[in-house]
Write an enzyme that holds these catalytic residues in place. Structure first.
Site, mmCIF file in Angstrom:
data_model
loop_
_atom_site.group_PDB
_atom_site.id
_atom_site.type_symbol
_atom_site.label_atom_id
_atom_site.label_comp_id
_atom_site.label_asym_id
_atom_site.label_seq_id
_atom_site.Cartn_x
_atom_site.Cartn_y
_atom_site.Cartn_z
ATOM 1 N N ASP A 6 0.853 -1.186 0.000
ATOM 2 C CA ASP A 6 0.000 0.000 0.000
ATOM 3 C C ASP A 6 0.891 1.239 0.000
ATOM 4 O O ASP A 6 2.085 1.154 0.309
ATOM 5 C CB ASP A 6 -0.915 0.008 1.230
ATOM 6 C CG ASP A 6 -1.930 1.150 1.171
ATOM 7 O OD1 ASP A 6 -2.656 1.236 0.165
ATOM 8 O OD2 ASP A 6 -1.985 1.964 2.102
ATOM 9 N N SER A 7 0.282 2.376 -0.298
ATOM 10 C CA SER A 7 1.040 3.621 -0.267
ATOM 11 C C SER A 7 1.428 4.003 1.166
ATOM 12 O O SER A 7 2.350 4.803 1.345
ATOM 13 C CB SER A 7 0.217 4.745 -0.900
ATOM 14 O OG SER A 7 -0.977 4.927 -0.175
ATOM 15 N N CYS A 69 -3.560 -1.156 -2.288
ATOM 16 C CA CYS A 69 -3.829 0.261 -2.586
ATOM 17 C C CYS A 69 -4.761 0.378 -3.795
ATOM 18 O O CYS A 69 -4.444 -0.115 -4.882
ATOM 19 C CB CYS A 69 -2.509 0.962 -2.874
ATOM 20 S SG CYS A 69 -2.684 2.712 -3.217
ATOM 21 N N GLU A 153 -4.515 9.712 8.330
ATOM 22 C CA GLU A 153 -3.113 9.496 8.714
ATOM 23 C C GLU A 153 -2.723 10.331 9.931
ATOM 24 O O GLU A 153 -1.876 9.928 10.722
ATOM 25 C CB GLU A 153 -2.184 9.787 7.537
ATOM 26 C CG GLU A 153 -2.186 8.617 6.601
ATOM 27 C CD GLU A 153 -1.134 8.668 5.524
ATOM 28 O OE1 GLU A 153 -0.178 9.434 5.650
ATOM 29 O OE2 GLU A 153 -1.310 7.923 4.550
ATOM 30 N N CYS A 183 -10.742 3.515 -1.044
ATOM 31 C CA CYS A 183 -9.394 3.867 -0.571
ATOM 32 C C CYS A 183 -9.176 3.141 0.747
ATOM 33 O O CYS A 183 -10.098 3.048 1.571
ATOM 34 C CB CYS A 183 -9.286 5.383 -0.376
ATOM 35 S SG CYS A 183 -7.781 5.904 0.467
ATOM 36 N N HIS A 185 -7.790 3.895 3.407
ATOM 37 C CA HIS A 185 -7.900 4.676 4.644
ATOM 38 C C HIS A 185 -9.348 4.821 5.129
ATOM 39 O O HIS A 185 -9.583 5.110 6.304
ATOM 40 C CB HIS A 185 -7.344 6.088 4.441
ATOM 41 C CG HIS A 185 -5.859 6.134 4.335
ATOM 42 N ND1 HIS A 185 -5.181 5.613 3.269
ATOM 43 C CD2 HIS A 185 -4.926 6.642 5.173
ATOM 44 C CE1 HIS A 185 -3.888 5.790 3.447
ATOM 45 N NE2 HIS A 185 -3.704 6.422 4.591
#
Ligand code: DGL
Length: 289
Positions: A6-7, A69, A153, A183, A185
């Site tokens: 993932d990023s 991701c 984040e 996404c 997140h």
């Protein structure tokens, strides 16, 4: 051994679902947090970063890699699959999240779906294409939400800032039967997304990705998941921050986070660099300058 890429932190929410399905499998997670967010970057940059991450995970001994991701899956998955598998090496596989997510949308019975995602995911149009391959009659409305991943984040998912940002993004998706969390997140924002769109079903693809992976291993028995339940975590950003934020996504403690860094176009193991404060004077010139 299974690689998960993932990023940044977000894919740990996918890893959580994968470990719940495959509790004895061995995983290496690579979070490219030093270069996240990916969501506003060019497709070429995403391809470069993704190649480096995939090569690192293969070098770590992974034979199957899940690109958790959404942004990378939407932009670069086909490139990665053609470049690394199966012609180049029949023992390696790279899998993404977009097809399981599209299958989840169709299975939900929704006639209209809002795709909440990064700007690059939306620009790719991949979710529209994948959903329409399965059911061309589902209305798909996309909404780029570039503030949401950075808010998560920061650990601000319970704040007024998060609620206001979600309210604005969701305003365009109010009429949809379902909202796809496009996404990694966004699962941490499920409650406030649900509150902002009370009539919509919130679709988190993580469990479907895990179910499909388990099924894939059943159909491909020569690929080994490993059997010790081991987890290693690599990250290109600050390992201390990664260790602090990661448990919110994984739902449990992380092992020692191993730093990696780009060197000559490759992601390699790195010693943890102490970040200098103030002015920096370089004492030797770089080659060629
Ligand atoms: N992990 C990315 C995704 O799932 C989102 C965060 C980013 O922009 O890097 O699309």
């Amino acid at each position: 051994m299974i690689g998960v890429y993932d990023s940044g932190f977000g894919g740990l929410s996918v890893l959580r679902a994968l470990r719940a399905r495959l509790p004895t499998a061995d995983f290496v997670y690579l979070g490219d947090s030093g270069r996240a967010p990916y969501g506003g970057r060019s497709p070429e940059t995403i391809l470069d970063f993704a190649e480096q991450a995939i090569e690192r995970l293969f070098d770590e001994g992974c034979t199957v890699i899940v690109v958790a991701c959404n942004t990378v899956s939407c932009v670069a998955l086909r490139h990665l699959q053609q470049r690394y598998t199966p012609e180049s090496d029949g023992r390696l596989r790279i899998l993404g999240v977009t097809i399981p997510a599209a299958e989840l949308v169709v299975a939900s019975g929704a006639r209209s779906v809002g795709v909440l995602a990064t700007a690059r995911t939306v620009a790719s149009g991949t979710y529209i294409a994948e959903i329409h391959k399965l059911d061309p009659n589902i209305r798909v409305v996309q909404r780029a939400a570039p503030l949401l991943a950075p808010i998560v984040e920061e650990g601000w998912e319970g704040t007024t800032i998060a609620r206001e940002a979600v309210d604005r993004y969701i305003a365009d998706l109010q009429e949809c039967d379902a909202i796809l969390l496009g996404c990694t997140h966004y699962p941490l924002l499920t409650d406030i997304i649900a509150a902002a769109a009370p009539a919509a079903r919130i679709l988190d693809p993580s469990a479907t990705v895990a179910e499909r992976l388990q099924d894939w291993f059943r159909r491909h028995p020569r690929f080994d998941t490993g059997n010790t339940g081991q987890l290693r975590v690599l990250c290109s950003g600050d390992p201390t921050a990664f260790a602090a934020h990661g448990p919110r996504f994984l739902g449990g403690p992380l092992p020692v986070v191993e730093p990696i860094a780009e060197l000559h176009g490759r992601l390699v193991p790195a010693v943890q660099v102490a970040h200098a404060a103030g002015q920096i004077v370089r004492t030797s010139h770089r080659m060629g300058r």
